[in-house]
Every structure is written in structure tokens, then in C-alpha cells.
Design an enzyme around this catalytic site. Sequence first.
Site, short mmCIF file in Angstrom:
data_model
loop_
_atom_site.label_atom_id
_atom_site.label_comp_id
_atom_site.label_asym_id
_atom_site.label_seq_id
_atom_site.Cartn_x
_atom_site.Cartn_y
_atom_site.Cartn_z
CG ASP A 62 82.20 35.57 63.24
OD1 ASP A 62 82.69 36.24 62.32
OD2 ASP A 62 82.81 35.31 64.28
CB THR A 95 87.49 33.44 60.64
OG1 THR A 95 86.12 33.80 60.59
CG2 THR A 95 88.22 34.42 61.50
CB THR A 96 84.19 31.82 56.67
OG1 THR A 96 83.50 32.31 57.83
CG2 THR A 96 83.39 30.68 56.07
CG ASP A 384 83.98 39.88 61.73
OD1 ASP A 384 84.72 39.72 62.72
OD2 ASP A 384 83.51 38.92 61.07
N1 LIG Z 1 77.81 41.43 47.76
C1 LIG Z 1 78.66 40.44 47.66
N2 LIG Z 1 78.59 39.56 46.64
C2 LIG Z 1 79.43 38.53 46.53
N3 LIG Z 1 80.38 38.26 47.42
C3 LIG Z 1 80.52 39.09 48.45
C4 LIG Z 1 79.68 40.21 48.65
N4 LIG Z 1 80.02 40.81 49.79
C5 LIG Z 1 81.06 40.09 50.29
N5 LIG Z 1 81.37 39.07 49.50
C6 LIG Z 1 82.41 38.05 49.65
O1 LIG Z 1 82.10 37.20 50.72
C7 LIG Z 1 83.32 36.67 51.24
C8 LIG Z 1 83.37 36.85 52.72
O2 LIG Z 1 82.31 36.13 53.31
P1 LIG Z 1 82.17 36.01 54.87
O3 LIG Z 1 82.23 37.35 55.49
O4 LIG Z 1 80.97 35.16 55.13
O5 LIG Z 1 83.42 35.14 55.27
P2 LIG Z 1 84.82 35.58 55.82
O6 LIG Z 1 84.99 37.06 55.75
O7 LIG Z 1 85.82 34.73 55.12
O8 LIG Z 1 84.77 35.05 57.32
P3 LIG Z 1 84.12 35.74 58.63
O9 LIG Z 1 83.44 37.00 58.19
O10 LIG Z 1 83.18 34.71 59.13
O11 LIG Z 1 85.28 35.98 59.53
C9 LIG Z 1 84.45 37.42 50.57
O12 LIG Z 1 85.02 36.63 49.57
C10 LIG Z 1 83.74 38.64 49.98
O13 LIG Z 1 84.40 39.14 48.84
MG LIG Z 2 83.66 38.43 56.59
#
Ligand SMILES: Nc1ncnc2c1ncn2[C@@H]1O[C@H](COP(=O)(O)OP(=O)(O)OP(=O)(O)O)[C@@H](O)[C@H]1O
Ligand SMILES: [Mg+2]
Length: 588
Positions: A62, A95-96, A384
Site C-alpha cells: 500500500d 497513492t502509488t 482502500d
Molecule cells: N486486474 C487488473 N489488471 C490490470 N490493472 C489493474 C487491475 N486491477 C487494478 N489495476 C490497476 O492497478 C492500478 C492501481 O494499483 P494499486 O492499487 O497498486 O495502486 P494505487 O491504487 O495507485 O495505490 P494504493 O492502492 O497503494 O493507494 C490502477 O491503475 C488500476 O487500474
Molecule cells: Mg489501489
Amino acid sequence: MKQAGEANPLLDKSEKEIHRIIQDSNITVAKSFADLVRSSLGPLGAHKIIIDEDGFIIVTRDGRTIFENICVDHPIEGMMLELAKVQDEVAGDGTTSVVILAGELLSRAKELLMTGLHPSNIVKGYTMAMQEAILILNELAMPLSSQDKHSLLPVARTSLNSKILAGYRDTFADMVVDAVLRSKDAKNIYFQSSTGGSIRDIFLFNGMIIENRTLVPHMQNTVENPKILLLNAKLKLYDVKRKLGGAVDLILEAGQITKMHMAEFAIFSEIAEMINRLGVNAVLNSRKMDPVAMDFFRKAGIFAVRNLPSENLMRISELTGGRIVSDIDEVREEDLGHAKSIREEQIGDHRFILIEKEDSPVVTVMIRGGTKQMVDEVRRTLNDAIQTTIHTLEDRSILPGGGAVEVEVAARLRHFAYTIRSKEQLAVLAFADALESIPRILATNSGMDMVSTIISLKHEHSAGRISAGINAEEGKIVDTLEQGIIEPLGMKRQVIQGATMTAIMILRVDDFIPRKDLKKRGEDLTKEDIKVALKAEKDVEEAYREAVRLFGRKNVRDMIKVYGWESVPRVLNRWYGREVYKPLSPSS
Ligand SMILES: Nc1ncnc2c1ncn2[C@@H]1O[C@H](COP(=O)(O)OP(=O)(O)OP(=O)(O)O)[C@@H](O)[C@H]1O
Ligand SMILES: [Mg+2]
């Protein structure tokens, strides 16, 4: 060898260049900060293990948790951390992505600076690109088909996808959407956790779960349809004494124990009378109750809890509609709280009080897991997903995920860029490239070939398939909308706005300005430090230490790499506005 004070061509023209060094170095700091989480983005992103001084570990991917737990010793890192926090608070997710995007915008700005573009052109171009990108996002956004469970499930699933619960995605997406639809507001959703047990034991409870226990073993431990008295009153012998003035002391002194019991009896018979009159069968007290009180409630068959933290009592008051009273004499029927049931239960390694209420928006997610680290990460993940789902419900607009929206916005931004005749065109193009870093990283983290994936994605989008994106688990390009890989518009908007504003702010920093009041600036220094800092003659190590304290280790190291040690006293003197450090010759 040059002597101190002798003209140094490098230093003479350094005013502007020192600004550039600081700017470059700030970008490097921000970029390395963002690089920390590159590999954690998306469903197949990597975990990080964070170890603190005492050897405790946190296993997480996260973004905010990683940032919050790393050492931040540079003001620019502080700004990036703030960016992640704001993203989390405003959107609950992303956030990432936001930190990665800020890092990418900055590293592209660095390239533009190297080609001679002025920072103000970049700032202007990035601002134009951000505004255009938001317009494009709004155009691409689709209304949520309805506000029912079916429409929200894909949003919860996409958020859960990238986290520890991915393997149980459907079960937990169900739980998240149930919690959100019931409570409608994050403040009504509580988390409780207990180690012992596994992820499969996690459950959603209608009402509140509080870590505590009833007074004594074998006390009544489930009450259906309780009438709950919420108390903020000490029930101790001390109170009996107070009630009877000095009488109890006299009684005790005289050793007339029986009379003391009678005194207790006087107080508790008052309580008993009230309890009988109002039909109270549960007493939740935020203060102490002594063994006499405990025994009294046990015999009366009343469910009693003591020492409840006041904030818990207040929440129970909201949940049950009861009023917190501090004087037993004043309790009225309408002060009592109501629920479906109240019970004490052992869950995992701890004991809890469960207050169930079916017609209330308050719910509790009871998190279970083998270790504290596991429990904590699950909690962050569910939080989240809950936040994302709540925001979707508020926004009612969704976008295709899996990098689809970034590719589409980038393509449209490039068209927009070519309509600009000024130098800002270059910054808008750089902005589009930075956005595409999200699908590029998603592809890399999913084990796909990055270059061919991006080429195919661009091809799909140029053919009008705007929801073509990555399915990380399948390692394929898919229609993300069809596969339910979707994200809320508000979250994406916040990612783009937050990242751009922070990148712009960092680009604008080209110097560190001393505060007027020297004394204040030295607040965290000892008197000895200040004396040392103000001493005119210093050796280079002292100057280095001082520079590190003021500008951050990374900046100073970069400065030395480019300009050598002699730039250190020079920069410090600029900081103080007078010659505090003797200039060093280049060979020192
Ligand atoms: N099944 C999937 N295939 C491809 N990409 C996906 C899938 N599910 C989610 N994503 C993508 O992954 C990304 C989000 O990744 P992640 O949740 O690790 O990071 P974040 O939401 O930016 O940060 P955090 O969750 O750490 O606050 C988004 O761009 C989302 O569209
Ligand atoms: Mg996320």
C-alpha cells in the site's frame, strides 16, 4: 593551489547554476522517492518489508503505508509524502499512482530543462495539460449504471485486485459493497481486529464490536433486545462513603463491618430500584466498578461492562440512541439505549463486546489474520476498497482501469499539444508521456513485454477502443470495462491534479531561503550548535555537516559531485548572507 578568497571562475558564475543544482537535485530526490513504489503498482505488484529500529516488520504494498514508514529527511521527500497523504484522504486510493506520476512528470521536466527550456514554460505547459486532461477524463467518464450492488462490485473488485486479498476478491468485494450500501458514509464503518484465525474468518457485523469483557466470568453473556444503561459513574465503595459522609469511616473504625454492608446496600438498592423500574438489563460504564458492584450485577443477572473508553461509550450512545448519564438518580426510560442484542464473545486471541443493531448504518468489519502484520495489511486493503466504493457512489462516474484511461488521455493530449504553437507544446507532450508510464509499469509488473504492450495499446486506442487496457492477471490486453476493471472518476482526477500540482511546486523550488530570525531557525539546535554555526572560521567537515542540516544530504552530495567541496562554504555564505565560512580552494 588557490588561496582562500582568490577568485574562482567556477564559483563566480555559480549563482544561477546553484539554483539549477538545487532544482536538479530536488527532481532526483522526488524521482527516487517515486521509484520506491514503482514495482508495487497493480495486481501483481511487489510487496515491501519495512523494518523499524526494534525489528518490527510491516509487509505491505500500500503506497501510503510504505511512504509513511520510510525515513523522510529531505523537504522534497516531505512534499511527496504529503501528496500521498492528500490522495489517501481525498480519494482513499491511488497513492502509488499519484507519487509515480509526480516522479515521471519531474523526470521529464528535467530532460526538458537540459534542452534549455525554462522552468516557467514547463510549469505553464503542465498546467495546460492538466486542465485538458481533466476535461478529457470528464468526457471519458461513464455514469454508474445504477447505485446498486451489481454496479459497485467491479469497483470494489478492482481496488482489491492489487492487494493482499486479491485471492478472495469476490467474497471481500461483496462485503465491501454491503458495508458501503448500508452505511453510505465512511464514518459509520468501524474496523476491529484480532489475531488468531485466518482471512476466511473476517466478517461484517451490523453494529459495533468493542474490545472489552464483562465484569466477571459466568455473568449473563448474551442479552436479546437489551435495555442499555450508558453510565459515566464510578461505582465503588468510595462512593458509598461519600454518600454517607464520614459515617462509613466511623463504621470502619469501629469495626462494624455489617453496618458498612448496609451502607453499600443503601446505594445498590437505589440502583436495583432504578433497574427494576426501567427494566435495564445491560449496564455499560466508562468508569470503574469495584467487586461489590460486580457481584451485585452478576446476582441481578445484568450484563455489565466497566472501563469502556469514553469515545466508545459515545459511539454506543449514537448507535443505540441511549443517553450517557452520570447520576443514577436521574435515569429515565428515554435515556436507555436499544439494540437487537448485546453479547460477549471470544474472537481469536481477544474478548469482545458485540452490540448488534440491524436498523442502523453503523457496521464493523472484524478483521482476522495469523499475525499482526497480516491483520494490518488486510485492514488497509479493505479500507482502500471501502473508500473507493464510497467515492464512486458519491461521484457516480467511472473510468476504464488497467491503464486504459491513461493511454486514451495521453493520445488526446498529443493532439491537443499540436494545436499549441509556443514552447509549452513540449511540456504537454512530456505530460502525455508521463501519463503513459502507468500502463508501462503495470505491464512490466505483470510480466508482460512493456514495449509491445504499449504499442498494441496505442494501436487499439487509435482504432477507437477506448477501454482497451491491461488485465494483469491474464497478461493480456482486454476490454477493461467488460472485465470489470474500473476506477472512479474522482480518484483519477485527484491523481492527475495532485501529481501535477506537486511536480510544479517542486519545479519552482530553486533555492532554500533562510528564515529571518536566526534564533528561531536554530530552534532544534543546542546553544553549542548555534555558536559553532556562527563561528567565522570552520573546517570543511563542519561546513558539510551544516550544509547537510540545511539542504539535505542528497542535495549536498550532488552539489559536491558537480562543483566539488569548495561549493559548500560558498552556498552556506549565501544562505547566511555574509561570510561565515572561509571559501575553500578547489583542491581542498
Ligand atoms: N486486474 C487488473 N489488471 C490490470 N490493472 C489493474 C487491475 N486491477 C487494478 N489495476 C490497476 O492497478 C492500478 C492501481 O494499483 P494499486 O492499487 O497498486 O495502486 P494505487 O491504487 O495507485 O495505490 P494504493 O492502492 O497503494 O493507494 C490502477 O491503475 C488500476 O487500474
Ligand atoms: Mg489501489
